[in-house]
Design a protein around this motif. Sequence first.
Motif, PDB file in Angstrom:
ATOM      1  N   ARG A 109      80.081  60.383 -47.528  1.00  0.00           N
ATOM      2  CA  ARG A 109      79.957  61.325 -46.406  1.00  0.00           C
ATOM      3  C   ARG A 109      78.625  61.144 -45.698  1.00  0.00           C
ATOM      4  N   GLY A 110      77.587  60.848 -46.480  1.00  0.00           N
ATOM      5  CA  GLY A 110      76.271  60.658 -45.889  1.00  0.00           C
ATOM      6  C   GLY A 110      76.140  59.344 -45.142  1.00  0.00           C
ATOM      7  N   LEU A 111      76.721  58.274 -45.682  1.00  0.00           N
ATOM      8  CA  LEU A 111      76.611  56.965 -45.052  1.00  0.00           C
ATOM      9  C   LEU A 111      77.462  56.856 -43.794  1.00  0.00           C
ATOM     10  N   GLY A 112      78.579  57.550 -43.752  1.00  0.00           N
ATOM     11  CA  GLY A 112      79.439  57.499 -42.570  1.00  0.00           C
ATOM     12  C   GLY A 112      80.623  56.562 -42.723  1.00  0.00           C
ATOM     13  N   ARG A 113      81.605  56.777 -41.882  1.00  0.00           N
ATOM     14  CA  ARG A 113      82.898  56.100 -41.965  1.00  0.00           C
ATOM     15  C   ARG A 113      82.784  54.577 -41.912  1.00  0.00           C
ATOM     16  N   GLU A 114      82.273  54.042 -40.791  1.00  0.00           N
ATOM     17  CA  GLU A 114      82.264  52.596 -40.610  1.00  0.00           C
ATOM     18  C   GLU A 114      81.390  51.886 -41.636  1.00  0.00           C
ATOM     19  N   THR A 115      80.291  52.517 -41.980  1.00  0.00           N
ATOM     20  CA  THR A 115      79.389  51.928 -42.966  1.00  0.00           C
ATOM     21  C   THR A 115      80.097  51.729 -44.299  1.00  0.00           C
ATOM     22  N   VAL A 116      80.795  52.765 -44.755  1.00  0.00           N
ATOM     23  CA  VAL A 116      81.477  52.693 -46.049  1.00  0.00           C
ATOM     24  C   VAL A 116      82.671  51.754 -45.987  1.00  0.00           C
ATOM     25  N   LEU A 117      83.420  51.788 -44.898  1.00  0.00           N
ATOM     26  CA  LEU A 117      84.592  50.923 -44.794  1.00  0.00           C
ATOM     27  C   LEU A 117      84.202  49.449 -44.856  1.00  0.00           C
ATOM     28  N   GLN A 118      83.056  49.108 -44.319  1.00  0.00           N
ATOM     29  CA  GLN A 118      82.570  47.729 -44.438  1.00  0.00           C
ATOM     30  C   GLN A 118      82.263  47.394 -45.898  1.00  0.00           C
ATOM     31  N   LEU A 119      81.755  48.374 -46.618  1.00  0.00           N
ATOM     32  CA  LEU A 119      81.416  48.164 -48.024  1.00  0.00           C
ATOM     33  C   LEU A 119      82.652  47.899 -48.875  1.00  0.00           C
ATOM     34  N   LEU A 120      83.796  48.425 -48.460  1.00  0.00           N
ATOM     35  CA  LEU A 120      85.019  48.312 -49.259  1.00  0.00           C
ATOM     36  C   LEU A 120      85.625  46.915 -49.206  1.00  0.00           C
ATOM     37  N   SER A 122      87.811  43.824 -48.981  1.00  0.00           N
ATOM     38  CA  SER A 122      89.244  43.535 -48.896  1.00  0.00           C
ATOM     39  C   SER A 122      90.123  44.762 -49.145  1.00  0.00           C
ATOM     40  N   ARG A 123      89.552  45.798 -49.743  1.00  0.00           N
ATOM     41  CA  ARG A 123      90.340  47.011 -50.009  1.00  0.00           C
ATOM     42  C   ARG A 123      90.369  47.950 -48.802  1.00  0.00           C
ATOM     43  N   ARG A 124      89.613  47.619 -47.767  1.00  0.00           N
ATOM     44  CA  ARG A 124      89.478  48.527 -46.630  1.00  0.00           C
ATOM     45  C   ARG A 124      90.819  48.878 -46.004  1.00  0.00           C
ATOM     46  N   LYS A 125      91.633  47.880 -45.677  1.00  0.00           N
ATOM     47  CA  LYS A 125      92.887  48.129 -44.967  1.00  0.00           C
ATOM     48  C   LYS A 125      93.811  49.032 -45.767  1.00  0.00           C
ATOM     49  N   THR A 126      93.979  48.726 -47.047  1.00  0.00           N
ATOM     50  CA  THR A 126      94.879  49.517 -47.894  1.00  0.00           C
ATOM     51  C   THR A 126      94.429  50.960 -47.987  1.00  0.00           C
ATOM     52  N   LEU A 127      93.142  51.161 -48.263  1.00  0.00           N
ATOM     53  CA  LEU A 127      92.635  52.521 -48.430  1.00  0.00           C
ATOM     54  C   LEU A 127      92.637  53.284 -47.119  1.00  0.00           C
ATOM     55  N   GLU A 128      92.352  52.588 -46.028  1.00  0.00           N
ATOM     56  CA  GLU A 128      92.360  53.260 -44.726  1.00  0.00           C
ATOM     57  C   GLU A 128      93.764  53.718 -44.371  1.00  0.00           C
TER      58      GLU A 128
END
Length: 233
Positions: A109-120, A122-128
Motif C-alpha cells: 500500500r505504501g509503495l503503490g500499485r505500479e511499483t509493486v506490480l513491477q516487483l511481481l 512474471s506473476r503480475r498478469k495472473t495476480l492482476e
Amino acid sequence: MSHPPDSSHTDDGFPVIRTIGLVIVALVMIWLALTVRLPGTDALRDRIDDFGFWSWAVFILVYAGVALTPIPVTVMALAGGLLFGVTIGSVLSVIGAMLGSLAGYAIARGLGRETVLQLLGSRRKTLEERLEDAGFEAVFTLRVLPGMPYWPINYAAGALGVPFQVFAISSLVASIPGQVSLVAIGAFLGQPTVAMGVVVALAWVVVIVMTIWAWRAWKGIARFPLPGSADRD
C-alpha cells in the motif's frame, strides 16, 4: 479488463520515492532468495529454544520476517511443531504467517500499485487479473492454489486495493489448514505416536480437499458460496 485512472492506484505523487522503494525492496528480496538459507529444522528449533520463556515471541517474529520474503516458510512451521506441539505450534505459526502477510500488504500500500506490480515480475498478469476488484473467494483460491507462494499474493492484494478486511479474513481462513498440516508433521517428527499420525492424516485430508476445490475454482469448474463471492460471476 481496463479501468479508468484512480487516484488511489497512481504513483504520480511520489514517483522518485516509490521507484527508489521498488529498487530497495527488489534488491533485498533477490538477495534474501539467493543467499539466505534457514538452518535445518533441528538447528532452528535449538536456536529459538535458547530464548526460554520468550521463545514463542521470537518464533512469531522470525516467522513473520520470513513470510515477508520469497524464502519458503515450511521449515518454520515444522520447527513450530517440534518446539510447541500441534496446538500451540499451529496457533503461533498462523500468527506469524498472518503478521508477515499483513506487513507485506501494508508495504505494498505504501509503495503503490505500479511499483509493486513491477516487483511481481512474471506473476503480475495472473495476480492482476485475479485480484483486480476481487473479494474473499479470489484471495482464498490463490492462497490454497498449489505452487502459488504467499508473498506475491500479499503484495499484489495491497497494491491492487483488495479491502483490508477481505484480505485478512480470507488469508486467515485459507492459511489455517496448511499451517496445521505442516506443524503436525513437525510434531510427529518429535513425537511419532499413532494419535499424532492421525492428526497429520486428517490435516492433510483437509488440505487436499481444499487444493482440489481451489484448482477447480481456478479453472471455473467449481464455485463455493464463500463470503463476498455473491454477485460476482
